[in-house]
Design an enzyme around this catalytic site. Structure first.
Site, PDB file in Angstrom:
ATOM      1  N   THR A   1       0.874  -1.171   0.000  1.00 39.83           N
ATOM      2  CA  THR A   1       0.000   0.000   0.000  1.00 39.83           C
ATOM      3  C   THR A   1       0.905   1.213   0.000  1.00 39.83           C
ATOM      4  O   THR A   1       2.120   1.079  -0.091  1.00 39.83           O
ATOM      5  CB  THR A   1      -0.937   0.011   1.233  1.00 39.83           C
ATOM      6  OG1 THR A   1      -2.005   0.903   0.995  1.00 39.83           O
ATOM      7  CG2 THR A   1      -0.220   0.410   2.494  1.00 39.83           C
TER       8      THR A   1
ATOM      9  N   LYS B   1      -7.114   2.572   5.446  1.00 40.46           N
ATOM     10  CA  LYS B   1      -5.868   2.122   6.070  1.00 40.46           C
ATOM     11  C   LYS B   1      -5.292   3.149   7.032  1.00 40.46           C
ATOM     12  O   LYS B   1      -4.230   2.935   7.605  1.00 40.46           O
ATOM     13  CB  LYS B   1      -4.844   1.809   4.982  1.00 40.46           C
ATOM     14  CG  LYS B   1      -5.335   0.771   3.993  1.00 40.46           C
ATOM     15  CD  LYS B   1      -4.406   0.679   2.815  1.00 40.46           C
ATOM     16  CE  LYS B   1      -5.035  -0.068   1.673  1.00 40.46           C
ATOM     17  NZ  LYS B   1      -4.226   0.028   0.465  1.00 40.46           N
TER      18      LYS B   1
ATOM     19  N   GLY C   1      -1.486   4.781  10.327  1.00 40.70           N
ATOM     20  CA  GLY C   1      -1.684   4.185   9.009  1.00 40.70           C
ATOM     21  C   GLY C   1      -0.823   2.953   8.903  1.00 40.70           C
ATOM     22  O   GLY C   1       0.263   2.899   9.487  1.00 40.70           O
TER      23      GLY C   1
ATOM     24  N   SER D   1       4.363  -0.213  -0.633  1.00 41.45           N
ATOM     25  CA  SER D   1       4.879  -0.461  -1.981  1.00 41.45           C
ATOM     26  C   SER D   1       5.115   0.826  -2.766  1.00 41.45           C
ATOM     27  O   SER D   1       6.030   0.897  -3.573  1.00 41.45           O
ATOM     28  CB  SER D   1       3.919  -1.373  -2.747  1.00 41.45           C
ATOM     29  OG  SER D   1       2.626  -0.800  -2.799  1.00 41.45           O
TER      30      SER D   1
ATOM     31  N   ALA E   1       0.246   7.111  -6.719  1.00 41.96           N
ATOM     32  CA  ALA E   1      -0.862   6.442  -7.423  1.00 41.96           C
ATOM     33  C   ALA E   1      -0.607   6.350  -8.923  1.00 41.96           C
ATOM     34  O   ALA E   1      -1.058   5.404  -9.575  1.00 41.96           O
ATOM     35  CB  ALA E   1      -2.172   7.175  -7.151  1.00 41.96           C
TER      36      ALA E   1
ATOM     37  N   CYS F   1       2.872   3.550  -8.843  1.00 44.86           N
ATOM     38  CA  CYS F   1       2.813   2.238  -8.191  1.00 44.86           C
ATOM     39  C   CYS F   1       1.490   1.540  -8.521  1.00 44.86           C
ATOM     40  O   CYS F   1       0.417   2.088  -8.236  1.00 44.86           O
ATOM     41  CB  CYS F   1       2.954   2.403  -6.681  1.00 44.86           C
ATOM     42  SG  CYS F   1       2.821   0.841  -5.779  1.00 44.86           S
TER      43      CYS F   1
ATOM     44  N   THR G   1      -1.143   1.071  -5.643  1.00 46.35           N
ATOM     45  CA  THR G   1      -1.602   2.289  -4.986  1.00 46.35           C
ATOM     46  C   THR G   1      -2.636   2.946  -5.871  1.00 46.35           C
ATOM     47  O   THR G   1      -2.440   3.056  -7.079  1.00 46.35           O
ATOM     48  CB  THR G   1      -0.412   3.262  -4.766  1.00 46.35           C
ATOM     49  OG1 THR G   1       0.581   2.610  -3.987  1.00 46.35           O
ATOM     50  CG2 THR G   1      -0.852   4.520  -4.067  1.00 46.35           C
TER      51      THR G   1
END
Length: 191
Positions: A16, A48, A61, A145, A176, A179, A182
């Site tokens: 994440t 999260k 988180g 990640s 975002a 990755c 994400t």
């Protein structure tokens, strides 16, 4: 979160992007919402990042196995409660150190696969299963990640942007885009 085969042959979920930024008297933790299994998105809107402790004065988180993260949230809340009456502040730091000790030495907790970023109004920390309680240099930390992408973006912005939330949101947007584990459905909590 993506799948991973552990030593027991079980599929676990992990990965994440979580970022924490302290700037201008504000601390922000942001995280994406994607849960993946292999190359399939199982859920796009997981939460999260959440508030913990009495009055929600602590934000946390996680990146890692979901069930493990919930166990760690629960344990951290118990530690926060135990140190709630501590005078002179430091409640989060004390609770985090005690959780890290347990995480490293307890037979059950030692097998948990997760990382956490936790913060209150005064402190920003990264917690690991190795017993680490790290205070990030430069008041920016990221895990997961896409953590290195978000961290790089935030570090590039921190000298030019005064708002911690703006930095966190822009850094999450970069992660975002780069990755695959994400997404852009971001949860943001501020203390």
């Amino acid at each position: 979160m993506n799948e991973r085969d552990n030593s027991h042959g079980l599929v676990q979920w992990h990965g994440t992007t979580i970022i924490g930024v302290r700037k201008g008297g504000k601390t922000v933790i942001a995280g994406d919402g994607q849960v993946s299994m292999g190359n399939t998105v199982m859920k796009p809107n997981a939460r999260k990042v959440r508030r913990l402790g009495e009055g929600g004065k602590v934000v946390a988180g996680f990146a890692g196995a979901t069930a493990d993260a919930f166990t760690l949230f629960e344990r951290l809340e118990k530690k926060l409660e135990a140190y709630r009456s501590a005078k002179g502040g430091g409640q989060l730091l004390r609770a985090a150190v005690e959780l890290a000790k347990d995480w490293r030495t307890d037979k059950y907790l030692r097998n948990l696969e997760a990382l956490m970023i936790v913060a209150d109004a005064d402190t920003l920390l990264v917690l690991t299963g190795n017993g680490d309680v790290l205070e990030p240099e430069g008041e920016v930390a990221a895990i997961g990640s896409g953590g290195n992408y978000a961290l790089s973006a935030a570090l590039a912005l921190v000298d030019y942007e005064d708002d911690a939330e703006v930095i966190a949101r822009k850094a999450m947007a970069v992660a975002a885009r780069v990755c695959v584990f994400t997404n852009d459905r971001v949860t943001v909590e501020t203390v």
